[in-house]
Enzyme design. Structure first.
Site, PDB file in Angstrom:
ATOM      1  N   GLY A  43       0.869  -1.258  -0.042  1.00  0.00           N
ATOM      2  CA  GLY A  43       0.156   0.102  -0.120  1.00  0.00           C
ATOM      3  C   GLY A  43       0.895   1.133  -0.098  1.00  0.00           C
ATOM      4  O   GLY A  43       0.614   2.280  -1.018  1.00  0.00           O
ATOM      5  N   ARG A  75      -5.695  -0.885  -3.159  1.00  0.00           N
ATOM      6  CA  ARG A  75      -4.930   0.225  -3.021  1.00  0.00           C
ATOM      7  C   ARG A  75      -3.504   0.017  -3.285  1.00  0.00           C
ATOM      8  O   ARG A  75      -2.817   1.006  -3.223  1.00  0.00           O
ATOM      9  CB  ARG A  75      -4.992   0.350  -1.217  1.00  0.00           C
ATOM     10  CG  ARG A  75      -4.260  -1.015  -0.744  1.00  0.00           C
ATOM     11  CD  ARG A  75      -4.463  -1.007   0.973  1.00  0.00           C
ATOM     12  NE  ARG A  75      -3.793  -2.531   1.533  1.00  0.00           N
ATOM     13  CZ  ARG A  75      -4.276  -3.503   1.226  1.00  0.00           C
ATOM     14  NH1 ARG A  75      -5.414  -3.909   0.336  1.00  0.00           N
ATOM     15  NH2 ARG A  75      -3.612  -4.549   1.694  1.00  0.00           N
ATOM     16  N   CYS A 177      13.016   6.312  20.177  1.00  0.00           N
ATOM     17  CA  CYS A 177      12.930   7.473  20.814  1.00  0.00           C
ATOM     18  C   CYS A 177      11.557   7.812  21.420  1.00  0.00           C
ATOM     19  O   CYS A 177      11.464   8.126  22.464  1.00  0.00           O
ATOM     20  CB  CYS A 177      13.342   8.896  20.086  1.00  0.00           C
ATOM     21  SG  CYS A 177      15.229   8.915  20.047  1.00  0.00           S
ATOM     22  N   CYS A 191      -3.829  -3.940   8.972  1.00  0.00           N
ATOM     23  CA  CYS A 191      -4.819  -3.539   7.738  1.00  0.00           C
ATOM     24  C   CYS A 191      -5.837  -4.877   7.507  1.00  0.00           C
ATOM     25  O   CYS A 191      -7.018  -4.697   7.340  1.00  0.00           O
ATOM     26  CB  CYS A 191      -4.111  -2.828   6.772  1.00  0.00           C
ATOM     27  SG  CYS A 191      -3.156  -1.528   6.865  1.00  0.00           S
TER      28      CYS A 191
END
Lengths: 273, 65
Positions: A43, A75, A177, A191
């Site tokens: 995608g 997609r 981080c 998804c």
């Protein structure tokens, strides 16, 4: 840079780039000389590959070990009906060959692992992460951060996308981080489990491609230090500041991760996990 | 303690809790600590630490590609 050597067809093809003072023939030559690795031809990878190829990025590496499935086609716009069952790297390479003959595609039909990621990343100027799982995301983060290779991060789910760029400079934050460890397996939906609006990766992938093109040209300000959240449902963009974390396990003041071999990229991607 | 919790991409939530931890703030905005991190000044704070700021940002993790 290998010198300005744009031929008449290239001067025509890239004329809308070249006419801009911010790009010019020098910037276009930098793009033609650049090497960008796309992790994933799904995608996010599809629009990234499309626009990097159209822009004239000279060498695009594509790493993906999947084959095209019909459920991808809603997609993943570099693949078509006739590509079902083909390796995505082959389908994407064929798309690029048709789109722009200036672009060389290096196919890496493999899953990116701690055994191959360092060699892979070392071959490229910029990495674009369009992967769909945390193991790969943390692996790519660690490999790029340790090697000093800038990379674009994009992620999507349902109507929502996140995108940022980690330039891997001394003062740059990295993915760890903000998220030092991956969540336990199964705690964040994919998804395939929760769905994704077909056009969403187009928007997020185009932002990633934009960042990669700017890095390759050496022009503009990237999202380093900022994470953009895009909500397609209400068409809003929000930005969160992200700063280098002194306690980061990979780029902090006393990092525990000195090599991708220090981490088991399963479950939470922690040291010795 | 009154804390303004900005979930990135959503509206702000006004949260009132006695002696909350940062993890309590995540729960108060109906998120799971596994899928979100609390940022103060752009850096994550431990979810079991007591809240010391009256304004925080919460960033959700997503992984799809």
């Amino acid at each position: 840079m290998s010198g300005l050597s744009l031929d008449p067809e290239q001067l025509d093809r890239y004329s809308r780039h070249i006419i801009m003072d911010e790009v010019g023939p020098e910037g276009q030559q930098r793009l033609l000389d650049s090497r960008i690795l796309c992790l994933g031809a799904g995608g996010l990878g599809s629009p990234v590959i499309q626009y990097l190829a159209a822009a004239g990025v000279g060498t695009i590496g594509i790493a993906d070990d999947d084959v095209v499935e019909r459920s991808n086609l809603q997609r993943q716009v570099v693949h078509g009906e006739s590509d079902i069952g083909r390796p995505k790297v082959d389908s994407a390479a064929d798309f690029v060959a048709e789109q722009n003959p200036d672009v060389a595609v290096e196919r890496h039909e493999t899953r990116v692992t701690s055994e191959n990621v360092e060699d892979l990343v070392a071959e490229y100027d910029v990495v674009v992460d369009g992967s769909d799982n945390f193991s790969t995301r943390y692996l790519v983060n660690d490999a790029c951060t340790l090697a000093g290779v800038p990379f674009s991060h994009g992620a999507i789910l349902k109507f929502e996308g996140q995108v940022t760029t980690f330039e891997a400079r001394e003062e740059s934050p990295c993915y760890r981080c903000i998220f030092p460890e991956a969540p336990p397996a199964g705690s964040v939906p994919s998804c395939a489990e929760a769905g994704v609006l077909g056009v969403l990766p187009g928007t997020v992938g185009c932002i990633q491609a934009t960042e990669a093109v700017k890095l390759a040209m050496g022009y503009g300000e990237t999202l380093d230090g900022r994470l953009v959240l895009y909500d397609a449902a209400d068409m809003t963009f929000d930005t969160a500041e992200i700063r280098k974390n002194p306690n980061c396990p990979v780029c902090g003041e006393n990092p525990d991760i000195g090599s991708v071999h220090d981490v088991e990229y399963t479950d939470t991607c922690a040291i010795g996990d | 303690m009154h804390v303004t919790v900005h979930v990135v991409g959503e509206d702000a939530h006004e949260v009132d809790l006695p002696d909350p931890t940062y993890g309590d703030l995540i729960a108060a905005v109906d998120l799971n600590p596994h899928e979100a991190t609390v940022l103060v000044d752009g850096r994550p704070v431990p979810e079991d630490a007591p809240v010391e700021h009256d304004e925080v940002r919460v960033l959700r993790l997503i992984k799809g590609g």
